[in-house]
Structure formats: C-alpha cells, structure tokens
Design an enzyme around this catalytic site. Structure first.
Site, PDB file in Angstrom:
ATOM      1  N   ASP A 167       0.943  12.198   2.860  1.00 31.73           N
ATOM      2  CA  ASP A 167      -0.021  11.097   2.849  1.00 31.73           C
ATOM      3  C   ASP A 167      -1.405  11.514   3.349  1.00 31.73           C
ATOM      4  O   ASP A 167      -1.536  12.202   4.365  1.00 31.73           O
ATOM      5  CB  ASP A 167       0.478   9.951   3.733  1.00 31.73           C
ATOM      6  CG  ASP A 167       1.697   9.273   3.128  1.00 31.73           C
ATOM      7  OD1 ASP A 167       2.268   9.814   2.149  1.00 31.73           O
ATOM      8  OD2 ASP A 167       2.094   8.218   3.644  1.00 31.73           O
ATOM      9  N   ASP A 196       8.733   5.822  -4.948  1.00 30.49           N
ATOM     10  CA  ASP A 196       8.673   6.671  -3.750  1.00 30.49           C
ATOM     11  C   ASP A 196      10.065   7.199  -3.369  1.00 30.49           C
ATOM     12  O   ASP A 196      11.030   6.433  -3.309  1.00 30.49           O
ATOM     13  CB  ASP A 196       8.091   5.805  -2.614  1.00 30.49           C
ATOM     14  CG  ASP A 196       7.465   6.625  -1.518  1.00 30.49           C
ATOM     15  OD1 ASP A 196       7.879   7.785  -1.333  1.00 30.49           O
ATOM     16  OD2 ASP A 196       6.575   6.098  -0.827  1.00 30.49           O
TER      17      ASP A 196
HETATM   18  C1  GLA Z   1       4.834   6.707   1.644  1.00 29.16           C
HETATM   19  C2  GLA Z   1       3.797   6.987   0.570  1.00 29.16           C
HETATM   20  C3  GLA Z   1       2.546   6.190   0.874  1.00 29.16           C
HETATM   21  C4  GLA Z   1       2.889   4.710   0.913  1.00 29.16           C
HETATM   22  C5  GLA Z   1       3.985   4.468   1.941  1.00 29.16           C
HETATM   23  C6  GLA Z   1       4.493   3.037   1.887  1.00 29.16           C
HETATM   24  O1  GLA Z   1       4.428   7.171   2.880  1.00 29.16           O
HETATM   25  O2  GLA Z   1       3.509   8.352   0.507  1.00 29.16           O
HETATM   26  O3  GLA Z   1       1.559   6.436  -0.105  1.00 29.16           O
HETATM   27  O4  GLA Z   1       3.304   4.306  -0.357  1.00 29.16           O
HETATM   28  O5  GLA Z   1       5.094   5.315   1.714  1.00 29.16           O
HETATM   29  O6  GLA Z   1       5.535   2.808   2.753  1.00 29.16           O
END
Ligand code: GLA
Length: 529
Positions: free
Chosen positions: A355, A295
């Site tokens: 998300d 990420d």
């Molecule tokens: C980001 C990602 C999510 C998740 C969170 C975890 O927002 O896009 O899918 O992995 O981090 O903190």
C-alpha cells in the site's frame, strides 16, 4: 470498702465492656469463618476457572452494523496452551505459551506467502471472562480486550475449496488505456458512505475532472454487510441501496466500482467473496457495478501464493459470465510476479506493490521501483503502482507533480485518492493537467523506463504514439539540482518540437540548454514530437 454507689458504677462499666468484647468476638468469629469459607470457594473456583480451555470470542461492534470477531480456541494442559487464534481474516496456530504470575503469554504464527506473521497476547481469567492484551505493532500501546465463551466450533475457518484447474480468461476488451477515476480508500478508509460517494461524484462531474478523463468512482473496502439466507451479499448501514447509488453515479455520466476479497474476509475484516464468486459477480452486475478491485487479504488463510492465478481466474470468469463489462483489478501487492499471469487471470490491472502512503518516501520508492516491469504493461492490462495520494496533504506540490508525472510515465491507472470536494485549485490543476494525462493515456500503452541516472537525478523516457516521446527529468534530492542532459542521446535534436507539460509552453530548440534546473523532489516533464 467501696461505697455502694461506686460499686454499682464499677459493675455497670464492667458489664458494658464485656458486652462490647462479646460483640467484637461474635463479629470477628462470624466474619473469620465466613471469610475462610469464601476463600475456600474462591480457591476451588480459581482452580476450575484457571483452566483457559475452551472457545472464546471477542466481539467489536461497528457503527455500520457489522461486528469484527476474534476467536481464541484454547486447550490448556498444565502450564501449556495449544490451539488457534483467528483474528477475523488471519488464522494463527499457537506455537508458544508461557505461564507467569499474571497469566499466560500466547504466541501465534501463520505462514503468509514468503513471510511469517506472528501475534502475541497476554491472557488471564477474570471472573468468567478471558482478558487479553496485545500490541498491534511492537511500538503501539497495549490494546486490552475481553473475550467471553463461544460455542465449540464457532469461528473455525470455512472448508478449503480446491482451486480450479488453470484456464486462461479471455480478454474482456476493457481498459484499452489505464483506468482513470477516484477511489475512497486513501482519504476515507472505513469512513466512506453513500453520501460521500454521491458528493464525490457531484464534484468529479463538475470540477473539470470528468472532462479530463476521470470516469470511475470506486468504493473500496467497508461497504459490505452480511449475507442473506440465500447467500446474497448485502450492504451495511453506510450503503442502504447500492443500485440506487449506481443509478445516481451513472446519471452523472460516471461509472461505479466496488471492492471485495477472494477470502472469507476482506482486509478490513468485512465479508469476502469466498465460495460466492459467481453469486457476487451477479449481484454486482445487477446493481450496475462497472469495476471490481479484488483483494487477496483473507485468502491467505486458505491458499498459498502459488495458487493465486487459479483463484483469481475464478472471479475473472465469473465477471465475464454476467455479460456486463466490469473492469477487473487484481490487488495482491505484486506477489508471485503477478505481471506475468495477471492478464491470463482476466486482470485489466494488477497492483505491483504494497500500500502507498501520502509520503515522499513511500510514493518515490514505489514509483521509481517500477522500471523492471515496463515490458508487461499493454492496452487492456496494466501495472498498478497503487492509487494517487495527490492532494492528501503530506507532500508538497512539487512532490505531487512528481507523483503525477511518474505515474503517467508508468502508464499507471490514475485513481485520485483525495477529497475531491475540498481540494485547492493548485491540486486540481495537477490532477487535470491534460498534457500530462495525455502521456498516461497514450494509446500505444507502452510503459516508460529509466534512461539515465546519476545520484539522485534520473531521466525517464516513454515512447508515445506518432513517434513522439515523453521525457521526465526527476530530482529525488531535497535541494534543487542542475541536471546536464545530453539531448542527442535522448534522440532530441534541432528538428524536434519540445513542450514543457507543467509550464504548458513550447521550448525553442536554440534556447535549450545542456543543463536543466529541477526543483528538490521535483520534475521537468517534456513531450518531444
Ligand atoms: C488492502 C489494499 C488497500 C485497501 C485495503 C482495504 O490493504 O491494498 O488498497 O483496499 O486493503 O482494506
């Protein structure tokens, strides 16, 4: 003349009152002077302490043994404050400060890709603490925090490591069809732990999902602990032994995935892989990890979006150097047209959006917004419109069927995001519909596209191997709709064999009407051979 007795009485009363008055005067004087002295001390200490200059830290301990920290590095000159605010993974420079009767208002900002992030704090000294108040979102209630003094230099960002020169990562040969499995985030977020992962693996191995093709059990953010003295990443209290957990999951015939960030911190503020890429890849391999979701998050404080391909490549090479087959999933929300370079960075899949939420608007906006990306999906390298919300409770069964159908049309990874231990049979049936999964997993790996649209109704088609085709008739309106379909335009004629993938039944050509009734927010999903 007063009688002798009355004289004595008068004298006694006078003495009594003088004594009382004296006492009052004494007490008053003592406290008046003491008060004045204390006020003086208070005044001088207020002047000294009303200088907010210094390094301040707010510490938030978590039950998993980790601590989230925010640092306020302030320099006050008169009515002005400059400096920085580091909220674990974000790093803001103070760009505005105003002094009011209650203390200071501090505004911090940072560049984040194409946008600007801002924070605002009300700050005032109370004793030897710095009291802060902020709103996490404009409509949220006030969060109040107390900071104490921290050593100078604590909390500064680690030095920037220049991105390596661009070099294509060879294809790792994995994910010939879109990965299938489960991920902890959508349902459990920070509550995921060893016991939950084990019981989810138990469920997946026995409820028909494994047989339907679900394979990966992916632990998302919040498993991370501190690094040891050699810099090896350790788990926190929620995951005491990752290797033992991997053995358990492998013993069920499933695979285990994990999560990290390119930055010093993950999105949830835990330890990231920054500066430890090779070491972390080796640790994951030694634990028996089969999948990494990586990420962007904390990396935004050190790198620009344009540097993403190079920094993502670093982990791509590091994973391959371990010799263990590990699926590499890029998560940077679709910035910088990741579909154009994700495969070269070693990615087997890349998130194309922000998300997802368990809501029709979120799911449908993401899913129907993927049309332009079809050309970039191919075996080994997939567009990832985010994990499934099927079964999380805030959408109807029709909406979840649309979600599952749309993701299959998009050749998207199918990572269930619900509690597999307690779902009802209708939800399980949606997740393990093998005819729908067969569309998603089609070996040619061609992503579907929108073929027709009128108002809220859309028809999407996806070419499948063996000259077959998937046709999905979607209704994005809330009321049921009759959709007039020109089968000829879709290449469907009397010779075709048509099957309804949700009703699990063949449709006789002669009975095929020109109009198909589709439920509100629903879908009619066909396979044409
Ligand atoms: C980001 C990602 C999510 C998740 C969170 C975890 O927002 O896009 O899918 O992995 O981090 O903190």
């Amino acid at each position: 003349m007063m009688p002798k007795r009355t004289k004595l009485q008068f004298f006694l009363v006078l003495t009594y009152f003088s004594l009382i008055a004296g006492l009052i005067l004494f007490v008053q004087q003592k406290y008046f002077f003491a008060g004045a002295q204390e006020r003086e001390v208070l005044n001088s200490s207020q002047t000294a302490a009303s200088d907010l200059s210094g390094n301040w830290v707010v510490e938030a301990p978590y039950a998993d043994g980790t601590v989230r920290r925010s640092w306020f590095n302030l320099k006050q000159e008169g009515d002005k404050i400059t400096g920085s605010i580091r909220v674990t993974l974000f790093y803001y420079l103070i760009t505005e400060s105003t002094h009011g009767p209650e203390g200071f208002t501090l505004i911090g900002s940072m560049k984040d890709g194409k946008s600007d992030r801002r924070v605002q704090y009300e700050a005032k000294l109370v004793g030897d603490e710095l009291h802060l108040a902020t709103r996490r979102r404009p409509d949220a209630s006030l969060t109040e925090l107390a900071a104490h003094r921290a050593p100078a230099g604590e909390g500064t960002l680690p030095a920037r490591i220049a991105p390596p020169p661009l070099r294509k990562v060879p294809d790792n040969g994995l994910a010939r069809t879109p990965p299938m499995g489960w991920n902890s985030w959508n349902k459990f977020a920070g509550r995921v732990d060893d016991a939950t992962v084990r019981s989810i693996a138990d469920a997946m191995a026995t409820n028909g999902m494994k047989e339907a093709g679900y394979l990966y059990i992916n632990i998302d953010d919040t498993w991370e602990g501190k690094r040891d003295e050699q810099g090896n990443i350790q788990t926190n209290k929620k995951f005491l032994d990752m290797k033992a957990l991997a053995n358990y999951v492998h013993g069920k015939g499933l695979k285990l995935g994990i999560y990290s960030s390119l930055g010093p911190n993950t999105c949830a503020g835990y330890e990231g892989s920054y500066g430890h890429e090779e070491q972390d890849a080796r640790t994951y391999a030694s634990w028996g990890i089969d999948y990494l979701k990586y990420d962007w998050c904390g990396a935004r404080t050190l790198y620009t979006d344009e540097e993403m391909p190079a920094v993502y490549q670093k982990m791509g090479f590091a994973l391959q150097a371990t010799g263990r087959p590990i699926i590499y999933s890029l998560c940077q929300y679709g910035r910088l047209d990741v579909w154009k370079w994700g495969a070269d960075a070693g990615g087997n899949l890349w998130r194309t959006t922000g998300d997802i939420r368990d809501a029709w608007d979120s799911m449908s906006e993401i899913g129907f917004g993927q049309n332009e990306l079809a050309q970039w999906a191919r075996p080994g390298h997939w567009n990832d419109p985010d994990m499934l919300e099927v079964g999380n409770g805030a959408m109807t069964e029709d909406e979840y069927r649309t979600h599952m159908s749309l993701w299959s049309m998009l050749a998207a990874p199918l990572l269930a995001g619900n509690d597999l231990r307690s779902m009802n049979p209708a939800i399980l049936e949606i997740l393990i519909n093998r005819e729908v999964i067969a569309v998603d997993q089609d070996k040619e790996g061609k992503q579907g596209r929108q073929a027709w649209k009128s108002g809220d109704q859309e028809i999407w088609t996806r070419p499948l191997s063996g000259k077959a085709q998937a046709v999905a008739i979607f209704n994005r309106a809330t009321a049921p709709a009759k959709v007039a379909v020109n089968w000829g335009d879709l290449g469907i004629n009397g010779k075709a064999h048509v099957r309804d993938l949700w009703l699990h039944k063949d449709i006789d050509w002669p009975s095929m009407d020109h109009s198909v009734t589709v439920p509100g927010h629903g879908v009619v999903f066909l396979r044409v051979n």
